[in-house]
Design a protein around this motif. Structure first.
Motif, PDB file in Angstrom:
ATOM      1  N   UNK A 132      -3.509 -13.161  24.569  1.00 28.65           N
ATOM      2  CA  UNK A 132      -3.022 -14.524  24.745  1.00 28.65           C
ATOM      3  C   UNK A 132      -4.212 -15.457  24.934  1.00 28.65           C
ATOM      4  N   UNK A 133      -4.373 -16.377  23.984  1.00 29.80           N
ATOM      5  CA  UNK A 133      -5.467 -17.335  24.054  1.00 29.80           C
ATOM      6  C   UNK A 133      -5.053 -18.578  24.831  1.00 29.80           C
ATOM      7  N   UNK A 134      -6.029 -19.249  25.399  1.00 29.68           N
ATOM      8  CA  UNK A 134      -5.794 -20.519  26.080  1.00 29.68           C
ATOM      9  C   UNK A 134      -7.090 -21.303  26.078  1.00 29.68           C
ATOM     10  N   UNK A 135      -6.990 -22.600  26.402  1.00 32.13           N
ATOM     11  CA  UNK A 135      -8.182 -23.416  26.532  1.00 32.13           C
ATOM     12  C   UNK A 135      -8.449 -24.376  25.391  1.00 32.13           C
ATOM     13  N   UNK A 136      -7.639 -24.307  24.356  1.00 34.32           N
ATOM     14  CA  UNK A 136      -7.836 -25.213  23.239  1.00 34.32           C
ATOM     15  C   UNK A 136      -7.480 -26.642  23.621  1.00 34.32           C
ATOM     16  N   UNK A 137      -7.843 -27.572  22.743  1.00 31.83           N
ATOM     17  CA  UNK A 137      -7.535 -28.964  23.008  1.00 31.83           C
ATOM     18  C   UNK A 137      -8.245 -29.892  22.059  1.00 31.83           C
ATOM     19  N   UNK A 138      -8.173 -31.165  22.387  1.00 33.60           N
ATOM     20  CA  UNK A 138      -8.797 -32.221  21.589  1.00 33.60           C
ATOM     21  C   UNK A 138     -10.038 -32.721  22.329  1.00 33.60           C
ATOM     22  N   UNK A 139     -11.172 -32.660  21.659  1.00 29.98           N
ATOM     23  CA  UNK A 139     -12.421 -33.113  22.251  1.00 29.98           C
ATOM     24  C   UNK A 139     -13.178 -33.948  21.229  1.00 29.98           C
ATOM     25  N   UNK A 140     -14.240 -34.596  21.699  1.00 33.41           N
ATOM     26  CA  UNK A 140     -15.066 -35.382  20.794  1.00 33.41           C
ATOM     27  C   UNK A 140     -16.284 -34.567  20.363  1.00 33.41           C
ATOM     28  N   UNK A 141     -16.854 -34.969  19.264  1.00 28.16           N
ATOM     29  CA  UNK A 141     -18.067 -34.305  18.780  1.00 28.16           C
ATOM     30  C   UNK A 141     -19.138 -34.329  19.863  1.00 28.16           C
ATOM     31  N   UNK A 142     -19.786 -33.188  20.042  1.00 29.70           N
ATOM     32  CA  UNK A 142     -20.811 -33.062  21.056  1.00 29.70           C
ATOM     33  C   UNK A 142     -20.309 -32.504  22.375  1.00 29.70           C
ATOM     34  N   UNK A 143     -19.006 -32.485  22.553  1.00 34.03           N
ATOM     35  CA  UNK A 143     -18.417 -31.962  23.790  1.00 34.03           C
ATOM     36  C   UNK A 143     -18.421 -30.439  23.788  1.00 34.03           C
ATOM     37  N   UNK A 144     -18.030 -29.904  24.943  1.00 29.11           N
ATOM     38  CA  UNK A 144     -17.922 -28.457  25.109  1.00 29.11           C
ATOM     39  C   UNK A 144     -16.487 -28.077  25.437  1.00 29.11           C
ATOM     40  N   UNK A 145     -16.168 -26.821  25.164  1.00 26.96           N
ATOM     41  CA  UNK A 145     -14.841 -26.306  25.444  1.00 26.96           C
ATOM     42  C   UNK A 145     -14.981 -24.805  25.658  1.00 26.96           C
ATOM     43  N   UNK A 146     -14.182 -24.262  26.559  1.00 21.43           N
ATOM     44  CA  UNK A 146     -14.194 -22.816  26.763  1.00 21.43           C
ATOM     45  C   UNK A 146     -12.811 -22.242  26.511  1.00 21.43           C
TER      46      UNK A 146
END
Length: 122
Positions: free
Chosen positions: A5-19
């Motif tokens: 089960x994946x989680x943590x996705x979303x909408x971000x801007x270029x240059x941002x980070x996400x885990x």
């Protein structure tokens, strides 16, 4: 049978980070090779990165090398994908996968998650 089960996705801007996180159920996953794949609209699914059960020798696609980091916590049966310096081209559904084969890289995997959407705006 196992489940991812994946989680943590979303909408971000270029240059941002996400885990991203991938929680695995089933007692065998601590010994499995874990990987991340992604599929952008209108494109085939592509390999992103993978890691052995030991946590050693991660393997990265050239397109993400130096920006993405895979890691795992076997005690928690969870694998992570830290994504830095995100680009619009990274926009895709990201899938977690697992396999018994002791090889961190592309190729067939035995189990798949349902995916999590990552959208990077310019």
């Amino acid at each position: 049978q196992g489940q991812l089960v994946e989680s943590g996705g979303g909408l971000v801007q270029a240059g941002d980070s996400l885990r991203l996180s991938c929680a695995a159920s089933g007692r065998f996953f601590s010994t499995y090779t874990m990987g991340w794949f992604r599929q952008a609209p209108g494109k085939e699914r592509e390999f992103v990165t993978a890691i052995l059960w030991t946590g050693l020798s991660p393997y990265y696609a050239e397109s993400v090398k130096g920006r993405f980091t895979i890691s795992r916590d076997n005690a928690a049966n969870t694998v992570y994908l830290q994504m830095n310096s995100l680009k619009p081209d990274d926009t895709a559904v990201y899938y977690c996968a697992a396999r018994r084969a002791l090889l961190a890289g592309p190729g067939p995997y035995d189990y798949w998650g349902q995916g999590t959407q990552v959208t990077v705006s310019s």
